[in-house]
Enzyme design. Structure first.
Site, PDB file in Angstrom:
ATOM      1  N   HIS A  14      25.552 -28.457  48.011  1.00  0.00           N
ATOM      2  CA  HIS A  14      25.140 -29.343  48.920  1.00  0.00           C
ATOM      3  C   HIS A  14      24.122 -30.390  48.469  1.00  0.00           C
ATOM      4  O   HIS A  14      22.851 -30.089  48.210  1.00  0.00           O
ATOM      5  CB  HIS A  14      24.553 -28.736  50.429  1.00  0.00           C
ATOM      6  CG  HIS A  14      23.868 -29.530  51.317  1.00  0.00           C
ATOM      7  ND1 HIS A  14      24.072 -29.050  52.674  1.00  0.00           N
ATOM      8  CD2 HIS A  14      23.457 -30.700  51.341  1.00  0.00           C
ATOM      9  CE1 HIS A  14      23.754 -30.260  53.522  1.00  0.00           C
ATOM     10  NE2 HIS A  14      23.044 -31.162  52.704  1.00  0.00           N
ATOM     11  N   HIS A  16      22.691 -34.750  48.092  1.00  0.00           N
ATOM     12  CA  HIS A  16      22.831 -36.188  48.335  1.00  0.00           C
ATOM     13  C   HIS A  16      22.245 -36.909  47.106  1.00  0.00           C
ATOM     14  O   HIS A  16      21.215 -36.829  46.604  1.00  0.00           O
ATOM     15  CB  HIS A  16      21.641 -36.443  49.534  1.00  0.00           C
ATOM     16  CG  HIS A  16      21.877 -35.687  50.865  1.00  0.00           C
ATOM     17  ND1 HIS A  16      22.487 -36.319  51.812  1.00  0.00           N
ATOM     18  CD2 HIS A  16      21.497 -34.411  51.125  1.00  0.00           C
ATOM     19  CE1 HIS A  16      22.849 -35.489  52.802  1.00  0.00           C
ATOM     20  NE2 HIS A  16      22.002 -34.340  52.395  1.00  0.00           N
ATOM     21  N   ASN A  42      27.032 -39.202  53.697  1.00  0.00           N
ATOM     22  CA  ASN A  42      26.255 -39.928  54.625  1.00  0.00           C
ATOM     23  C   ASN A  42      25.789 -41.008  54.166  1.00  0.00           C
ATOM     24  O   ASN A  42      24.560 -41.436  54.535  1.00  0.00           O
ATOM     25  CB  ASN A  42      25.371 -39.067  55.391  1.00  0.00           C
ATOM     26  CG  ASN A  42      24.240 -38.229  54.702  1.00  0.00           C
ATOM     27  OD1 ASN A  42      24.643 -38.021  53.459  1.00  0.00           O
ATOM     28  ND2 ASN A  42      23.039 -38.234  55.402  1.00  0.00           N
ATOM     29  N   LYS A 100      32.751 -33.080  56.062  1.00  0.00           N
ATOM     30  CA  LYS A 100      31.259 -32.744  56.652  1.00  0.00           C
ATOM     31  C   LYS A 100      31.320 -33.116  58.116  1.00  0.00           C
ATOM     32  O   LYS A 100      31.383 -34.093  58.367  1.00  0.00           O
ATOM     33  CB  LYS A 100      30.352 -33.508  55.804  1.00  0.00           C
ATOM     34  CG  LYS A 100      28.840 -33.071  56.178  1.00  0.00           C
ATOM     35  CD  LYS A 100      28.399 -31.863  55.971  1.00  0.00           C
ATOM     36  CE  LYS A 100      26.939 -31.804  56.601  1.00  0.00           C
ATOM     37  NZ  LYS A 100      26.011 -31.976  55.697  1.00  0.00           N
ATOM     38  N   HIS A 137      26.413 -29.543  59.409  1.00  0.00           N
ATOM     39  CA  HIS A 137      24.950 -29.243  59.655  1.00  0.00           C
ATOM     40  C   HIS A 137      24.817 -28.801  61.123  1.00  0.00           C
ATOM     41  O   HIS A 137      25.276 -29.430  62.140  1.00  0.00           O
ATOM     42  CB  HIS A 137      24.662 -30.834  59.904  1.00  0.00           C
ATOM     43  CG  HIS A 137      23.139 -30.788  60.159  1.00  0.00           C
ATOM     44  ND1 HIS A 137      22.136 -31.406  59.051  1.00  0.00           N
ATOM     45  CD2 HIS A 137      22.377 -30.692  61.261  1.00  0.00           C
ATOM     46  CE1 HIS A 137      21.189 -31.691  59.692  1.00  0.00           C
ATOM     47  NE2 HIS A 137      21.178 -31.073  60.922  1.00  0.00           N
ATOM     48  N   HIS A 175      22.559 -25.255  54.796  1.00  0.00           N
ATOM     49  CA  HIS A 175      21.120 -25.151  54.740  1.00  0.00           C
ATOM     50  C   HIS A 175      20.757 -24.312  56.193  1.00  0.00           C
ATOM     51  O   HIS A 175      19.908 -24.896  56.927  1.00  0.00           O
ATOM     52  CB  HIS A 175      20.369 -26.532  54.814  1.00  0.00           C
ATOM     53  CG  HIS A 175      21.071 -27.728  55.663  1.00  0.00           C
ATOM     54  ND1 HIS A 175      21.477 -27.450  57.045  1.00  0.00           N
ATOM     55  CD2 HIS A 175      21.449 -29.048  55.524  1.00  0.00           C
ATOM     56  CE1 HIS A 175      22.067 -28.469  57.623  1.00  0.00           C
ATOM     57  NE2 HIS A 175      22.033 -29.463  56.780  1.00  0.00           N
ATOM     58  N   LEU A 220      15.374 -32.050  57.719  1.00  0.00           N
ATOM     59  CA  LEU A 220      16.275 -31.569  58.955  1.00  0.00           C
ATOM     60  C   LEU A 220      17.334 -30.894  58.245  1.00  0.00           C
ATOM     61  O   LEU A 220      17.907 -31.096  57.384  1.00  0.00           O
ATOM     62  CB  LEU A 220      16.671 -32.857  59.632  1.00  0.00           C
ATOM     63  CG  LEU A 220      15.481 -33.496  60.428  1.00  0.00           C
ATOM     64  CD1 LEU A 220      16.259 -34.766  61.141  1.00  0.00           C
ATOM     65  CD2 LEU A 220      14.853 -32.606  61.591  1.00  0.00           C
ATOM     66  N   ASP A 248      20.351 -29.257  49.077  1.00  0.00           N
ATOM     67  CA  ASP A 248      20.217 -30.207  50.147  1.00  0.00           C
ATOM     68  C   ASP A 248      19.246 -30.899  49.581  1.00  0.00           C
ATOM     69  O   ASP A 248      18.217 -31.831  50.311  1.00  0.00           O
ATOM     70  CB  ASP A 248      19.655 -29.597  51.440  1.00  0.00           C
ATOM     71  CG  ASP A 248      19.939 -30.897  52.384  1.00  0.00           C
ATOM     72  OD1 ASP A 248      20.456 -31.723  52.318  1.00  0.00           O
ATOM     73  OD2 ASP A 248      19.118 -30.530  53.752  1.00  0.00           O
ATOM     74  N   HIS A 252      14.321 -39.718  49.235  1.00  0.00           N
ATOM     75  CA  HIS A 252      13.840 -40.818  49.837  1.00  0.00           C
ATOM     76  C   HIS A 252      12.563 -41.452  49.177  1.00  0.00           C
ATOM     77  O   HIS A 252      11.755 -40.737  48.804  1.00  0.00           O
ATOM     78  CB  HIS A 252      13.437 -40.777  51.274  1.00  0.00           C
ATOM     79  CG  HIS A 252      14.555 -40.052  52.178  1.00  0.00           C
ATOM     80  ND1 HIS A 252      15.376 -41.123  52.769  1.00  0.00           N
ATOM     81  CD2 HIS A 252      14.891 -38.882  52.889  1.00  0.00           C
ATOM     82  CE1 HIS A 252      16.257 -40.473  53.559  1.00  0.00           C
ATOM     83  NE2 HIS A 252      16.015 -39.043  53.616  1.00  0.00           N
TER      84      HIS A 252
END
Length: 347
Positions: A14, A16, A42, A100, A137, A175, A220, A248, A252
């Site tokens: 998992h 990003h 996403n 997903k 999720h 997660h 989250l 996960d 950012h």
């Protein structure tokens, strides 16, 4: 006492990577230690079709520094307009590893997600037929449900009925953050496994809230009580093949994290293996680390384990990971596990 440990090269189930400058900044940090990763779809706009996934995979490979080896395992973002035939074709071609499911509004860039499972039932039924996993999720988005209770509410109100109605659907509950999630995977009637993140193993909600708000711990699903953290640690260190690593890791930029409405996400790719080695040693489970990071995930997704290995070495001096990573658009902050890390990943 074990001072050096060699294991099969781990995978991240998992991850990003974002896009553009952020992709170029963070991809090398994953590729340094991990051979493969399930790539979250996403983006804005999301990766919805096979054509979208092909284009995103090409951008990832173009961003990989010369000399590094890494395989992105692509996913599609499930929407209420998703075409079952497109999903099946992407799977048959080997392009995608999973689909997903984001409940609409549950997390970052989830606005295009699913509001009513009945509207995606044809896709889910086709996935069950062809053996394509669904990554979930697992939170409800009802504003009346307390944010700390949203995982449990999803398990009881959404996931349990789904596993009963489509028992052949292969599900990864991503997660997991609560003992309810751990118990659900262990007792599930359907074909369910679960990922656990680095940061949910290392911290609980006191780390985020006690003594002041720490925005770099905000994620989250949100971190929960210490009792839930202990349940996650027990599952991860047990060797149970139904549980495996999904970091996960979700970068950012600092200005997006530290703002009036800060973004959810923890960037943990660079120091994950050091964190886990230290945690597993503390719980006398170093012999289970390879299963959690390198064996259980491939077995779940029907892929071979990696032939390459990595070696970790415990030293008297702590690891010196940078606190900040730089992109052309700004800086991002590495996950702080709250304790010095003494397990170094050797080059």
């Amino acid at each position: 006492m074990t001072e050096r440990l060699t294991i099969r090269r781990p995978d991240d189930w998992h991850l990003h990577l974002r896009d553009g400058a952020m992709l170029r900044a963070v991809l090398p940090e994953t590729a340094r230690h991990f051979a493969r990763a399930i790539i979250m779809p996403n983006l804005v706009p999301p990766v919805v079709t096979g054509a979208d996934a092909t284009a995103y995979r090409d951008r990832i490979m173009a961003a990989l520094p010369e000399g590094m080896q890494f395989t992105p395992l692509m996913t599609l973002y499930l929407t209420e307009q998703t075409d079952p035939d497109d999903v099946a074709a992407a799977h048959a071609s080997g392009l995608i590893t999973a689909v997903k499911l984001y409940p609409a509004g549950a997390t970052t860039n989830s606005q295009s997600g699913v509001r009513n499972l009945d509207h995606v039932r044809p896709v889910l039924e086709r996935m069950a037929e062809i053996g394509l996993p669904l990554c979930i999720h697992g939170e409800v988005t009802d504003p009346a449900t307390d944010i700390f209770d949203r995982e449990e509410a999803f398990l009881n109100g959404v996931l349990r009925p789904l596993t009963q109605e489509i028992p052949d659907l292969k599900i990864t509950l991503e997660h997991i953050t609560t003992h309810h999630g751990i118990r659900f995977v262990r007792e599930a009637e359907g074909d369910v496994a679960g990922t656990i993140t680095t940061h949910h193993l290392m911290i609980n909600r006191n780390h985020m809230l006690a003594g002041g708000i720490r925005p770099h711990y905000y994620c989250l699903p949100i971190v929960k009580r210490a009792s839930h953290q202990r349940a996650l640690i027990a599952a991860a260190t047990s060797g149970d093949p139904r549980f495996f690593l999904g970091t996960d890791s979700a970068p950012h930029l600092d200005h997006a994290k530290i703002s009036e409405c800060g973004c959810a996400g923890v960037f943990s790719a660079p120091n994950t293996m050091s964190c886990l080695a230290q945690l597993f040693e503390e719980y006398e489970a170093l012999d289970k680390l390879e299963a959690f990071t390198s064996l259980n995930g491939p077995a779940r997704y029907g892929l071979p384990v990696n032939e390459e290995t990595i070696t970790l070495e415990k030293r008297d001096t702590p690891c010196n990971y940078p606190a900040k990573y730089h992109t052309p658009d700004g800086t991002l902050t590495l996950f702080d596990p709250t304790v010095p890390l003494y397990w170094h990943v050797l080059d």
